[in-house]
Design a protein around this motif. Structure first.
Motif: not given
Length: 419
Positions: A279-301
């Protein structure tokens, strides 16, 4: 001027701290604000006082030891790391930086060196973020980036509040968790936690910055139902949606930057029964990149994948930001000090960007900051198999000491030049 720390004393201190919170087969389980953390804090306090440092503890439990300089108006040079560990972690991650900072001060005392700048060493509380999130919490409060009361209200998996546990172990100090002096610079020694130094047979890492880090938590809410009697087209399965997204989390980095990485480290399924549709699932996501715009794009993806999976499986979804740390470019003068020390000592160095977050992320908001990396054999970390040879520990600690002296200034050498 070159100095050399006491290798045997460094090793002895590392071995002593590794006994506090030790686990069978090697490694540490010394989560922040546990009894083991209290014990290692007492041990560290005793050693700071024994070398004549003025010890203070702030409201977040950060421990500082201060040695005065000859120029009272000069900014303080700060060195340190953390003594808390991951559950079933290694003995080098964090403690090597704290003990190397202490060894630098001991070497100053042994050789009767007075620095122009005051020198402080620090043990930051809750760098790991494994018991209380976010990571680097207390250096974040100190730097004014995380509200103190927000940090105090954080709870662990058992519902225990950070502030209550801080008081329980006796380390909620009465000094405000903010810079008490003007800080000139900060240096942090850490193991690399990656394989590049080991693979290239280099002695020491000259760290030029830290990647941007984004932590999130995804929740899917479907409907529990009997696994045997519910037709497939009637199901609202939260775990199927989560599985689709987790697979994409693994694939997204390959479509972005060369240094982009992504991980799902925690998955909670309810009701977690073999014959019930989740019924419910929670999971974490850890995203990293030296370029902040790329890290932000990963979040949006990731968010796009979450929304698409929710629509396919007819479940509700939520994305919560757990932590956001911007990328950091370290100050040229601190990087130069580390680079110069490596050259003076005749070590083989490599310049690199840290793929892990460190307290240096937040100190860089307050003062010029730099880091030294020690070799991580096979790149292993956050595991009892984490290993850095004593020779590599010594080389990194010696580099830290010489870089720190460069920044703090040998008062006697300066007097001789002026004379």
């Amino acid at each position: 001027m070159r100095i050399d720390i006491d290798r045997d004393r460094l090793v002895e201190m590392m071995e002593d701290q590794a006994e506090i919170g030790a686990i069978d087969g090697g490694g540490l389980d010394r989560l922040t604000l546990t009894d083991a953390d209290r014990e290692v804090r007492e041990w560290f306090r005793d050693h700071m006082e024994a070398v004549g440092l003025d010890v203070r503890v702030d409201e977040m439990g950060n421990m500082f030891g201060r040695r005065p300089g000859t120029e009272p108006d000069a900014g303080t040079v700060l060195l340190g790391s953390h003594l808390d560990s991951q559950p079933h972690g290694g003995i080098y991650d964090g403690p090597l930086g704290v003990i190397s900072a202490l060894e630098f001060v001991r070497t100053l005392e042994d050789e009767d060196i007075q620095t122009a700048h005051p020198v402080e060493i620090v043990n930051w509380t809750n760098e790991e973020g494994s018991r209380f999130q976010p990571a680097m919490m207390s250096s974040g409060v100190w730097a004014g980036e995380i509200p103190r009361e927000e940090a105090y209200r954080t709870t662990d998996d058992e519902g225990k509040q950070f502030v209550d546990e801080l008081e329980r172990i006796g380390y909620r100090g009465d000094v405000p968790a903010e810079p008490q002096y003007d800080y000139d610079s900060y240096l942090e020694l850490h193991i690399e936690q990656g394989p590049s130094l080991d693979e290239e047979n280099r002695d020491v890492g000259i760290v030029t910055g830290i990647v941007g880090l984004r932590w999130g938590e995804v929740t899917f809410r479907g409907q529990a139902n009997h696994s045997g009697t519910t037709p497939m087209h009637y199901r609202s399965d939260a775990l199927v949606a989560a599985s689709d997204v987790i697979t994409q989390v693994r694939r997204i980095p390959g479509t972005l930057g060369e240094r982009t990485v992504a991980t799902t480290g925690v998955v909670d399924v309810a009701p977690s029964s073999i014959n019930i549709v989740p019924a419910e699932v929670r999971f974490t996501v850890d995203l990293r990149d030296p370029v902040d715009d790329v890290a932000d794009e990963a979040v949006e993806r990731v968010k796009d994948e979450v929304q698409a999976a929710a629509a396919r499986e007819d479940v509700e979804w939520e994305y919560e930001t757990r932590m956001e740390a911007k990328s950091v470019a370290f100050a040229d003068r601190c990087v130069d000090a580390v680079r110069s020390a490596v050259t003076t000592l005749g070590y083989g160095g490599k310049e690199l960007v840290s793929g892990a977050g460190h307290d240096a992320t937040y100190t860089a908001r307050v003062c010029d900051t730099g880091m030294v990396f020690a070799v991580s054999e096979a790149g292993k970390s956050h595991t009892p198999e984490e290993y850095t040879s004593w020779d590599d520990c010594y080389k990194a600690a010696n580099t830290l000491a010489n870089a720190a002296l460069d920044l703090a200034g040998d008062a006697d050498a300066g007097a001789e030049r002026n004379g």
